[in-house]
Design a protein around this motif. Structure first.
Motif, short mmCIF file in Angstrom:
data_model
loop_
_atom_site.label_atom_id
_atom_site.label_comp_id
_atom_site.label_asym_id
_atom_site.label_seq_id
_atom_site.Cartn_x
_atom_site.Cartn_y
_atom_site.Cartn_z
N PRO A 189 0.84 -1.21 0.00
CA PRO A 189 0.00 0.00 0.00
C PRO A 189 0.87 1.25 0.00
O PRO A 189 2.06 1.22 0.34
N GLU A 190 0.27 2.37 -0.38
CA GLU A 190 1.03 3.61 -0.53
C GLU A 190 1.75 4.01 0.74
O GLU A 190 2.89 4.51 0.70
N SER A 247 5.80 4.53 0.33
CA SER A 247 6.22 5.93 0.45
C SER A 247 6.88 6.23 1.80
O SER A 247 7.30 7.37 2.03
N ASP A 269 4.48 2.49 -7.45
CA ASP A 269 3.38 3.42 -7.21
C ASP A 269 2.12 2.59 -6.98
O ASP A 269 2.19 1.40 -6.71
N GLN A 270 0.97 3.20 -7.10
CA GLN A 270 -0.28 2.51 -6.80
C GLN A 270 -0.72 1.56 -7.89
O GLN A 270 -1.62 0.74 -7.68
#
Length: 318
Positions: A104-105, A109, A151-152
């Motif tokens: 998940p982000e 991140s 990324d997503q």
């Protein structure tokens, strides 16, 4: 030998033989991670788990298994990937090689520079599943090891590095995977150094190309109105330990694990799928534009020891 100096502060997310080989290569270049994360819950993957634990212990690298509610008596465990966040928020980045869990982000991140992923396929053309097999099936002359930002989306992040692996006439999915394993550390090292530099240029990907799915039963089927080259590529792209290309003869499914395109064929125009010649270990079959020799044929899991007992010249695959 314990590696004490960490040029980069990163977490390594691993699953697969390639991830083990890549890590070994990075360690030889004094580019060991601070933390290795695996995701092993099934006994079928215990050999990989044990090899990774041994490598990390020998090198003084912390290792964690994200395995739900499992109990691992040898190394610390976490229930879910989100539990990584507190421990990696002060890291430079993360590198994923074959890691099987969706990130998940808030996880990808968490490190300062985010996370990057090693993907054995040209992007965006071969996003998603079975990129090596699909590249061979589609007649590509090289397979691209691509390092991209996570990324997503699915393999949709900006590309940071590409490393070409030529596909030769004698290659199949297994030999190309082996070549990718051998080159993985070099590709990852270049990408990691680029990521840490301030003037790195990333290549944006086209957003409108959908990721590939698992190779379907229909895609495994040999269709005889295709060219000999196309059939040859399909067979070598999904040979053992993959399911194998399927050919139907008299209502029975045969799995074909290898083939070759004959150098010389007669000038007669034969109906595609017709059996031209049978030998003990192989058969020669007409295609849309020529002929192909099928070898290593299996039926119901057993190798056909004498093709002449199963196939008749003049018979036809459907």
């Amino acid at each position: 030998m314990v590696q004490e100096k960490h040029v980069m502060k990163y977490v390594y997310l691993a699953h697969s033989e390639m991830s083990l080989r890549c890590l070994e290569g990075l360690m030889k270049e004094s580019m060991a991670p601070l933390l290795v994360v695996i995701n092993v819950t099934k006994e079928i993957n215990f050999q990989f788990r044990n090899s990774m634990i041994e490598l990390c212990r020998e090198s003084g690298i912390e290792i964690i298994n994200i395995c739900g509610t499992c109990v691992d008596s040898e190394i610390p465990t976490l229930e879910k990937v989100e539990d990584l966040i507190p421990g990696i928020s002060d890291y430079d980045f993360g590198l994923s090689v074959g890691f099987m869990k969706i990130l998940p982000e808030e996880v990808f991140s968490a490190p300062r520079l985010g996370m990057i992923n090693l993907h054995c396929g040209r992007l965006p053309q071969f996003r998603g599943r079975a990129p090596i097999s699909r590249a061979i099936m589609e007649g590509e002359t090289e397979v691209m090891i691509t390092i991209h930002k996570i990324d997503q989306g699915v393999d949709s992040g900006d590309v940071i590095e590409e490393f070409a692996i030529p596909v030769g006439e004698s290659d199949d999915v297994n030999s190309i995977y082996e070549k990718c394993c051998e080159a993985s550390a070099d590709a990852a090292e270049i990408a990691m150094r680029k990521l840490m530099s301030k003037d790195t240029a990333f290549r944006k990907q086209s957003p409108d190309i959908a990721p590939r799915e698992k190779i379907s039963e229909s895609e495994r089927r040999i269709y005889w109105d295709a060219s000999a080259r196309s059939i040859f590529n399909k067979i070598r792209a999904i040979t053992f330990p993959y399911p194998g290309a399927a050919a139907i003869y008299e209502g029975n499914e045969f799995i074909v694990l290898s083939s070759e395109i004959p150098e010389f064929v007669n000038d007669d125009v034969d109906e595609p799928g017709m059996i031209i010649k049978t030998n003990q270990m192989n058969i020669q079959v007409a295609t849309a534009d020529g002929q192909i020799i099928l070898k290593d044929l299996f039926r119901k899991g057993s190798l056909i020891k004498d093709c002449r007992t199963e196939f008749k010249e003049g018979g036809r695959f459907s």
